[in-house]
Motif scaffolding. Sequence first.
Motif, mmCIF file in Angstrom:
data_model
loop_
_atom_site.group_PDB
_atom_site.id
_atom_site.type_symbol
_atom_site.label_atom_id
_atom_site.label_comp_id
_atom_site.label_asym_id
_atom_site.label_seq_id
_atom_site.Cartn_x
_atom_site.Cartn_y
_atom_site.Cartn_z
ATOM 1 N N ASP A 53 0.854 -1.123 -0.076
ATOM 2 C CA ASP A 53 -0.082 -0.051 -0.077
ATOM 3 C C ASP A 53 1.094 1.330 -0.044
ATOM 4 O O ASP A 53 1.578 1.458 1.067
ATOM 5 N N ALA A 54 0.954 1.860 -1.203
ATOM 6 C CA ALA A 54 1.683 3.009 -1.476
ATOM 7 C C ALA A 54 0.885 4.377 -0.869
ATOM 8 O O ALA A 54 -0.035 4.603 -1.746
ATOM 9 N N ILE A 55 1.219 5.061 0.084
ATOM 10 C CA ILE A 55 0.578 5.988 0.578
ATOM 11 C C ILE A 55 1.365 7.626 0.475
ATOM 12 O O ILE A 55 2.338 7.541 1.233
ATOM 13 N N VAL A 56 0.846 8.325 -0.447
ATOM 14 C CA VAL A 56 1.668 9.573 -0.389
ATOM 15 C C VAL A 56 1.029 10.675 0.298
ATOM 16 O O VAL A 56 -0.117 11.063 0.460
ATOM 17 N N LEU A 57 1.938 11.323 0.968
ATOM 18 C CA LEU A 57 1.725 12.419 2.027
ATOM 19 C C LEU A 57 1.929 13.816 1.416
ATOM 20 O O LEU A 57 3.030 14.006 1.026
ATOM 21 N N ALA A 58 1.054 14.586 1.077
ATOM 22 C CA ALA A 58 1.186 16.017 0.371
ATOM 23 C C ALA A 58 0.325 17.063 0.758
ATOM 24 O O ALA A 58 -0.939 16.855 0.435
ATOM 25 N N ASP A 59 0.994 18.011 1.297
ATOM 26 C CA ASP A 59 -0.182 19.241 1.441
ATOM 27 C C ASP A 59 -0.664 19.902 0.159
ATOM 28 O O ASP A 59 -0.033 19.537 -0.957
ATOM 29 N N HIS A 60 -1.509 20.628 0.135
ATOM 30 C CA HIS A 60 -2.199 21.106 -1.326
ATOM 31 C C HIS A 60 -0.984 21.717 -1.971
ATOM 32 O O HIS A 60 -1.241 21.939 -3.359
ATOM 33 N N SER A 61 -0.109 22.370 -1.500
ATOM 34 C CA SER A 61 0.710 23.081 -2.165
ATOM 35 C C SER A 61 1.917 22.321 -3.367
ATOM 36 O O SER A 61 2.469 22.916 -4.031
ATOM 37 N N LYS A 62 1.824 20.957 -2.928
ATOM 38 C CA LYS A 62 2.338 20.218 -3.966
ATOM 39 C C LYS A 62 1.842 19.944 -5.310
ATOM 40 O O LYS A 62 2.344 19.320 -6.194
ATOM 41 N N PHE A 63 0.416 20.253 -5.370
ATOM 42 C CA PHE A 63 -0.255 19.895 -6.489
ATOM 43 C C PHE A 63 0.165 20.969 -7.570
ATOM 44 O O PHE A 63 0.535 22.069 -7.422
ATOM 45 N N ASP A 64 -0.102 20.346 -8.845
ATOM 46 C CA ASP A 64 0.224 21.004 -9.956
ATOM 47 C C ASP A 64 1.741 21.511 -10.209
ATOM 48 O O ASP A 64 1.903 22.628 -10.536
ATOM 49 N N LYS A 65 2.567 20.723 -9.644
ATOM 50 C CA LYS A 65 4.140 21.145 -9.681
ATOM 51 C C LYS A 65 4.669 20.054 -10.151
ATOM 52 O O LYS A 65 4.589 18.740 -9.944
ATOM 53 N N ILE A 66 5.746 20.264 -10.970
ATOM 54 C CA ILE A 66 6.541 19.333 -11.671
ATOM 55 C C ILE A 66 8.085 19.683 -11.279
ATOM 56 O O ILE A 66 8.494 20.777 -11.387
ATOM 57 N N THR A 67 9.086 18.726 -10.436
ATOM 58 C CA THR A 67 10.143 19.112 -9.989
ATOM 59 C C THR A 67 11.109 18.137 -10.402
ATOM 60 O O THR A 67 11.743 17.374 -9.737
ATOM 61 N N PHE A 68 11.409 18.170 -11.765
ATOM 62 C CA PHE A 68 12.666 17.412 -12.337
ATOM 63 C C PHE A 68 12.395 16.131 -12.269
ATOM 64 O O PHE A 68 12.034 15.508 -13.570
ATOM 65 N N ALA A 69 12.725 15.205 -11.289
ATOM 66 C CA ALA A 69 12.794 14.099 -11.534
ATOM 67 C C ALA A 69 11.451 12.936 -10.941
ATOM 68 O O ALA A 69 11.023 13.105 -9.862
ATOM 69 N N LYS A 70 11.038 12.233 -11.802
ATOM 70 C CA LYS A 70 9.822 11.290 -11.645
ATOM 71 C C LYS A 70 10.035 10.297 -11.040
ATOM 72 O O LYS A 70 11.004 9.468 -11.284
ATOM 73 N N PHE A 71 9.367 9.917 -10.006
ATOM 74 C CA PHE A 71 9.822 8.749 -9.277
ATOM 75 C C PHE A 71 8.368 7.573 -9.520
ATOM 76 O O PHE A 71 8.682 6.615 -9.118
ATOM 77 N N ALA A 72 7.202 8.182 -9.752
ATOM 78 C CA ALA A 72 5.980 7.374 -9.889
ATOM 79 C C ALA A 72 4.818 7.939 -10.395
ATOM 80 O O ALA A 72 4.668 9.074 -10.478
ATOM 81 N N ASP A 73 4.292 7.049 -11.353
ATOM 82 C CA ASP A 73 3.033 7.448 -11.857
ATOM 83 C C ASP A 73 1.936 7.517 -10.908
ATOM 84 O O ASP A 73 2.043 6.823 -10.133
ATOM 85 N N LEU A 74 1.092 8.401 -11.153
ATOM 86 C CA LEU A 74 -0.105 8.563 -9.897
ATOM 87 C C LEU A 74 -0.610 7.162 -9.841
ATOM 88 O O LEU A 74 -1.297 6.741 -8.976
ATOM 89 N N SER A 75 -0.865 6.418 -10.875
ATOM 90 C CA SER A 75 -1.440 5.222 -10.823
ATOM 91 C C SER A 75 -1.005 4.374 -9.931
ATOM 92 O O SER A 75 -1.401 3.227 -9.937
ATOM 93 N N MET A 76 0.455 4.483 -9.810
ATOM 94 C CA MET A 76 1.220 3.288 -9.050
ATOM 95 C C MET A 76 0.975 3.329 -7.529
ATOM 96 O O MET A 76 1.313 2.588 -6.809
ATOM 97 N N ILE A 77 0.386 4.644 -7.109
ATOM 98 C CA ILE A 77 0.092 4.804 -5.685
ATOM 99 C C ILE A 77 -1.439 4.365 -5.179
ATOM 100 O O ILE A 77 -2.203 4.524 -6.165
#
Lengths: 259, 259
Positions: A203-227
């Motif tokens: 079970d991959a659970i991502v913790l992120a406050d709203h400020s992280k949305f709509d941001k792209i920061t260089f290195a991708k580590f997962a598709d959203l569908s993988m979490i």
Amino acid sequence: MLYGEERKQLIQNYIEKHQRASVLQLCDAFNVSESTIRRDLKELEQDHVIKRTHGGAIALESVNFEPTVTEKSDRFLAEKQAIAKRAASYIQEGDTILIDAGTTTLPLVYEIKQFQSLTVVTNSVVHAELLKDSPQFEVIVPGGRLRHETQALVGPITDQTLSILHVDKAFIGTNGIDLEDGLTTPNLIEASTKQLMVQQASDAIVLADHSKFDKITFAKFADLSMIHHLITDDRVDDWYQTELDQIGVKLDIVKLQED
Amino acid sequence: MLYGEERKQLIQNYIEKHQRASVLQLCDAFNVSESTIRRDLKELEQDHVIKRTHGGAIALESVNFEPTVTEKSDRFLAEKQAIAKRAASYIQEGDTILIDAGTTTLPLVYEIKQFQSLTVVTNSVVHAELLKDSPQFEVIVPGGRLRHETQALVGPITDQTLSILHVDKAFIGTNGIDLEDGLTTPNLIEASTKQLMVQQASDAIVLADHSKFDKITFAKFADLSMIHHLITDDRVDDWYQTELDQIGVKLDIVKLQED
DNA sequence: TTGTTTATGATTGTATTTGACTGATTTTGA
DNA sequence: TCAAAATCAGTCAAATACAATCATAAACAA
């Protein structure tokens, strides 16, 4: 009359208990001159027992805390605490969990201390240090190179160790969330580690406050569908709910007002 | 009339009970000279039974206390700091060093901060946490399971990682030193990790105050002949010097008086 | 016995602790 | 920003406590 050593011991105790003390306060308490108190404080500081300040001294813990969690994270501390609290509700007694490094997951360390028995994997030296006095937990650190910027352990050693571990739940932080580009982080090596964390968790659970949305920061580590779960606060756009639903990600929005 | 040993025992009892005693007080109580009392207190301090102060002596710590590794005020901090200082003098700019977990090696972390460039391997989450704000160092943590008793990372993960690393100098703590039985520690798994540390270092340097000598504590991790340097304080018996010389171990005795 | 070791006390020069004082540094508040 | 106030580090001197040394006497060993 007290011996110098006794006085120093009492000063240390006092500061540890009250977090702070002024020179004049201590002068008065022990009936000695300012010079003497200053000498005592100087020595206690050299013993790494307190931290001197102008006018007195403070306990060490209080300095440890502030600078590490620094900058704008203070502003979002309440959000992160609320998110961590929700995250802790995903955990069951006896679980094997993984906690990613970072300020977002840090409050989770405090939240899990209510449990009686967990196996906790973390690649953060700060998180691990906080767990050192919780003997009810089996704490595993996957080693690696210490990235001073994030206090995370990363690199080939980390990845190799993670690759032989499997956890029930992984609580992962991120710097960017984007529907198209998925989850991103500024550092390539750290991305590789996060990628593995996602893979090795039931079970991959991502913790992120709203400020992280709509941001792209260089290195991708997962598709959203993988979490599997994404915990955030209530200032996130509503339409994310439906969008994420479609790709199988459960969006868990923590209401800040309530709670 | 009392024998010296009896007097010492009574002094120890008195201090343990009352937490403190002055030289003059004890002179009066036993009808002996100040010289005699000072000699007694000196010996009791060397036995790590009391702590001397100017004017008398105080108990080591309040009775109900079980010393843990996190204890800020370590009993023999001065000795360990002096030993750590000497240990730091073995290090050269650019070295790759390993620092074992434990209270004896902890002061070494503070000592090395003077260097500009080092690669530091440590299996202690406490040591690693203290190095997180020293970006001039490459810090490697070999992962593993956290032993809450010592805050050390140990076990198969640790050992596997260590086995692929090699360091110029390894600074290792120990619980027991014995000419016949070598270096020992109370925990079997920790012994395995320490054993690897000795093997993976060009220069294996053991840090141990005098109280570790003539002690055997369960699990052996190295023969004395397998280490290269042994740093200790000047309370150690002289004849160890020649004995260790014969098996190729350089004994480095730190004079505490001269700092 | 006789020489040696050990414990002790007296003596002397040295070290440590402390408080006062001075000039330097930092903080504060206008 | 500047100046006053507060705090600090460094130095000095006095008092106290100390280590080192030597001498004595008792305990021990030959």
